[in-house]
Design a protein around this motif. Sequence first.
Motif, PDB file in Angstrom:
ATOM      1  N   GLU A 196      -5.802  13.593   1.772  1.00 16.03           N
ATOM      2  CA  GLU A 196      -6.271  12.292   2.254  1.00 16.03           C
ATOM      3  C   GLU A 196      -5.197  11.222   2.088  1.00 16.03           C
ATOM      4  O   GLU A 196      -4.924  10.441   3.008  1.00 16.03           O
ATOM      5  CB  GLU A 196      -7.537  11.903   1.476  1.00 16.03           C
ATOM      6  CG  GLU A 196      -8.110  10.560   1.879  1.00 16.03           C
ATOM      7  CD  GLU A 196      -9.322  10.178   1.034  1.00 16.03           C
ATOM      8  OE1 GLU A 196      -9.625   8.982   0.945  1.00 16.03           O
ATOM      9  OE2 GLU A 196      -9.963  11.091   0.454  1.00 16.03           O
ATOM     10  N   LEU A 197      -4.565  11.192   0.902  1.00 13.48           N
ATOM     11  CA  LEU A 197      -3.519  10.203   0.653  1.00 13.48           C
ATOM     12  C   LEU A 197      -2.288  10.472   1.509  1.00 13.48           C
ATOM     13  O   LEU A 197      -1.642   9.538   1.999  1.00 13.48           O
ATOM     14  CB  LEU A 197      -3.135  10.205  -0.832  1.00 13.48           C
ATOM     15  CG  LEU A 197      -4.224   9.750  -1.811  1.00 13.48           C
ATOM     16  CD1 LEU A 197      -3.749   9.922  -3.256  1.00 13.48           C
ATOM     17  CD2 LEU A 197      -4.608   8.296  -1.548  1.00 13.48           C
ATOM     18  N   LEU A 244       0.569   4.315  -2.634  1.00 17.44           N
ATOM     19  CA  LEU A 244       0.383   5.707  -2.229  1.00 17.44           C
ATOM     20  C   LEU A 244       1.446   6.608  -2.839  1.00 17.44           C
ATOM     21  O   LEU A 244       1.142   7.723  -3.291  1.00 17.44           O
ATOM     22  CB  LEU A 244       0.427   5.813  -0.699  1.00 17.44           C
ATOM     23  CG  LEU A 244      -0.778   5.234   0.049  1.00 17.44           C
ATOM     24  CD1 LEU A 244      -0.487   5.157   1.543  1.00 17.44           C
ATOM     25  CD2 LEU A 244      -2.021   6.087  -0.201  1.00 17.44           C
ATOM     26  N   ARG A 263       0.832  -1.208   0.000  1.00 20.84           N
ATOM     27  CA  ARG A 263       0.000   0.000   0.000  1.00 20.84           C
ATOM     28  C   ARG A 263       0.866   1.258   0.000  1.00 20.84           C
ATOM     29  O   ARG A 263       0.509   2.251  -0.651  1.00 20.84           O
ATOM     30  CB  ARG A 263      -0.923  -0.009   1.225  1.00 20.84           C
ATOM     31  CG  ARG A 263      -1.837   1.214   1.338  1.00 20.84           C
ATOM     32  CD  ARG A 263      -2.691   1.398   0.098  1.00 20.84           C
ATOM     33  NE  ARG A 263      -3.550   2.567   0.194  1.00 20.84           N
ATOM     34  CZ  ARG A 263      -4.102   3.175  -0.847  1.00 20.84           C
ATOM     35  NH1 ARG A 263      -3.879   2.708  -2.083  1.00 20.84           N
ATOM     36  NH2 ARG A 263      -4.870   4.235  -0.683  1.00 20.84           N
ATOM     37  N   GLU A 288       0.374   7.707   8.323  1.00 18.95           N
ATOM     38  CA  GLU A 288       0.007   6.686   9.303  1.00 18.95           C
ATOM     39  C   GLU A 288       0.726   5.363   9.040  1.00 18.95           C
ATOM     40  O   GLU A 288       1.086   4.647   9.973  1.00 18.95           O
ATOM     41  CB  GLU A 288      -1.513   6.465   9.280  1.00 18.95           C
ATOM     42  CG  GLU A 288      -2.311   7.659   9.784  1.00 18.95           C
ATOM     43  CD  GLU A 288      -3.810   7.437   9.643  1.00 18.95           C
ATOM     44  OE1 GLU A 288      -4.206   6.390   9.059  1.00 18.95           O
ATOM     45  OE2 GLU A 288      -4.585   8.283  10.117  1.00 18.95           O
ATOM     46  N   ILE A 289       0.935   5.050   7.763  1.00 15.91           N
ATOM     47  CA  ILE A 289       1.533   3.761   7.391  1.00 15.91           C
ATOM     48  C   ILE A 289       3.047   3.771   7.493  1.00 15.91           C
ATOM     49  O   ILE A 289       3.665   2.777   7.895  1.00 15.91           O
ATOM     50  CB  ILE A 289       1.106   3.376   5.952  1.00 15.91           C
ATOM     51  CG1 ILE A 289      -0.387   3.041   5.923  1.00 15.91           C
ATOM     52  CG2 ILE A 289       1.911   2.191   5.437  1.00 15.91           C
ATOM     53  CD1 ILE A 289      -0.907   2.736   4.537  1.00 15.91           C
ATOM     54  N   ARG A 339      -2.248  11.857   4.455  1.00 14.20           N
ATOM     55  CA  ARG A 339      -2.555  11.459   5.830  1.00 14.20           C
ATOM     56  C   ARG A 339      -2.421   9.944   5.989  1.00 14.20           C
ATOM     57  O   ARG A 339      -1.850   9.455   6.980  1.00 14.20           O
ATOM     58  CB  ARG A 339      -3.976  11.895   6.188  1.00 14.20           C
ATOM     59  CG  ARG A 339      -4.314  11.724   7.662  1.00 14.20           C
ATOM     60  CD  ARG A 339      -5.738  12.149   7.965  1.00 14.20           C
ATOM     61  NE  ARG A 339      -5.992  13.520   7.567  1.00 14.20           N
ATOM     62  CZ  ARG A 339      -6.811  13.887   6.589  1.00 14.20           C
ATOM     63  NH1 ARG A 339      -7.455  12.966   5.890  1.00 14.20           N
ATOM     64  NH2 ARG A 339      -6.988  15.158   6.281  1.00 14.20           N
ATOM     65  N   GLU A 340      -2.925   9.194   4.993  1.00 15.24           N
ATOM     66  CA  GLU A 340      -2.811   7.737   5.062  1.00 15.24           C
ATOM     67  C   GLU A 340      -1.349   7.304   5.026  1.00 15.24           C
ATOM     68  O   GLU A 340      -0.934   6.406   5.759  1.00 15.24           O
ATOM     69  CB  GLU A 340      -3.576   7.100   3.899  1.00 15.24           C
ATOM     70  CG  GLU A 340      -3.567   5.572   3.959  1.00 15.24           C
ATOM     71  CD  GLU A 340      -4.299   4.928   2.789  1.00 15.24           C
ATOM     72  OE1 GLU A 340      -4.247   3.683   2.687  1.00 15.24           O
ATOM     73  OE2 GLU A 340      -4.897   5.663   1.973  1.00 15.24           O
ATOM     74  N   ARG A 341      -0.560   7.967   4.180  1.00 17.56           N
ATOM     75  CA  ARG A 341       0.853   7.615   4.094  1.00 17.56           C
ATOM     76  C   ARG A 341       1.582   7.895   5.415  1.00 17.56           C
ATOM     77  O   ARG A 341       2.428   7.108   5.854  1.00 17.56           O
ATOM     78  CB  ARG A 341       1.538   8.393   2.965  1.00 17.56           C
ATOM     79  CG  ARG A 341       2.936   7.882   2.656  1.00 17.56           C
ATOM     80  CD  ARG A 341       3.677   8.770   1.680  1.00 17.56           C
ATOM     81  NE  ARG A 341       4.908   8.134   1.263  1.00 17.56           N
ATOM     82  CZ  ARG A 341       6.005   8.013   2.016  1.00 17.56           C
ATOM     83  NH1 ARG A 341       5.999   8.500   3.264  1.00 17.56           N
ATOM     84  NH2 ARG A 341       7.080   7.395   1.560  1.00 17.56           N
TER      85      ARG A 341
END
Length: 360
Positions: free
Chosen positions: A37-38, A19, A15, A44-45, A40-42
Amino acid sequence: MKQSIRNRLDRLLDRLGELDRELGEADTARDMNRFRELSRERAEIEPITVLVRALQQAEADCATARELLDDPEMRELGEAELAEGQRRCAELEDALQRALLPRDPNDGRNIFLEIRAGTGGEEAALFAADLLRLYTRHAERQRWKVEIISTNESGLGGYREVITRIIGTGAWSRLKFESGGHRVQRIPTTETQGRIHTSACTVAVMPEADELEALQINLADLRIDTFRASGAGGQHINKTDSAVRITHLPTGLVVECQAERSQHSNKARAMAVLAARLNDAREKEREAHEASTRRGLIGSGDRSERIRTYNFPQGRVTDHRINLTLYRLDTIMDGELDEIIDALTLEHQAEQLTALTEEP
C-alpha cells in the motif's frame, strides 16, 4: 502558480519523506499488505515530486540570471538565461498542474457499451448498426476485444438495441465521453423521393464493475427468468431455455443475455451488465448532487443529451459539446475516432485545470 497549489506540492514533498521513513521500518517490511500500500502511494507521488524539484531548480536559475542583469558585461547572458529559465518554469508549472488533476478511478476498467435506436424507426435501427461497426472498428485499432452481450435486431438488419463488452487497456478512459444522443442526417435506403431524414440513437458507456461489487447485489431484489433464445445459434439455442432475463425490482432495470449457449454463462454476463448499470446510476446521482453552478462543457453524459451529429450529405461530423466539426465522415464511421476523443479529453482537462486554479 497559485499559492494554494504550491502548498499542495509542499505537502506532497513532506509525504514522500514520511513514506520513505515508513518503508524503511522493520514493522512495515513484515506486513506485506502495508508495504504494498505504501509502495503504491509512493509510486504515485514520486513523479510529481521530481517535477517539483525541477521547478525549484528552474526558479533558482531565474534568480541567478536576474542578478546578472545589473552587470553591463553580463547583461546579455543574463537576459538569455532568464528567458530560458522562465520558459522552463512555465512548462514545469503546466506539467505539475496536470499531474495534480484528479484521476478517474475507473480509467483502467473494461466497459459495457449500449446502443439503442431512438426516433427514426427502421432508419434509427440501421444507424445503431453503423455505430456498432464504428465502435467495433475503433476497438480493433486499439487492439481491444469486443464481446456481444445481447442484441435486439430489426427487420432490415439494424438493431433496436445492442449491448457489448469492450475489454482492453484504456477502454473507459478513451470512450467515457461517448455517452449521449447521436443524431444522423442522411437519405435512408427506404426513401424513394431522395429526402434527407433525421434519426437518432442513444449510447451509454459504463465501466465494468468488479466482482465484489457485483456480488453485493441483494439476490432478494432480483427476479430471474429464463426463456428460449431467438436468432442465430443452431439447433441447441432454439431448443433450450438458455437465455436469461434479470429484473432488479427496486429500480426496474431489466437486463437480458442470450449470447451464450450456457444458461450459467448468460446469467453471469447479465449480472455483470446489471452491476455496471447500478453503479452508473449511483455515480450519476452523486455527480448531480455535487454539481456546481458551472456546468462542464463536456456535458453530463446524460443519454438524452444530444452530443454529436453525423451529416452524410455534407460528409461532416459535429460534436456539439466542443463545437468541433470534421469533414471526414467516412473515416470516422470506419472507427477513426482519435481526433474527436483527444479534443474531448483536452477540453475535460482544461475544465479540471480551471477548477484547480479556482480553489482557495
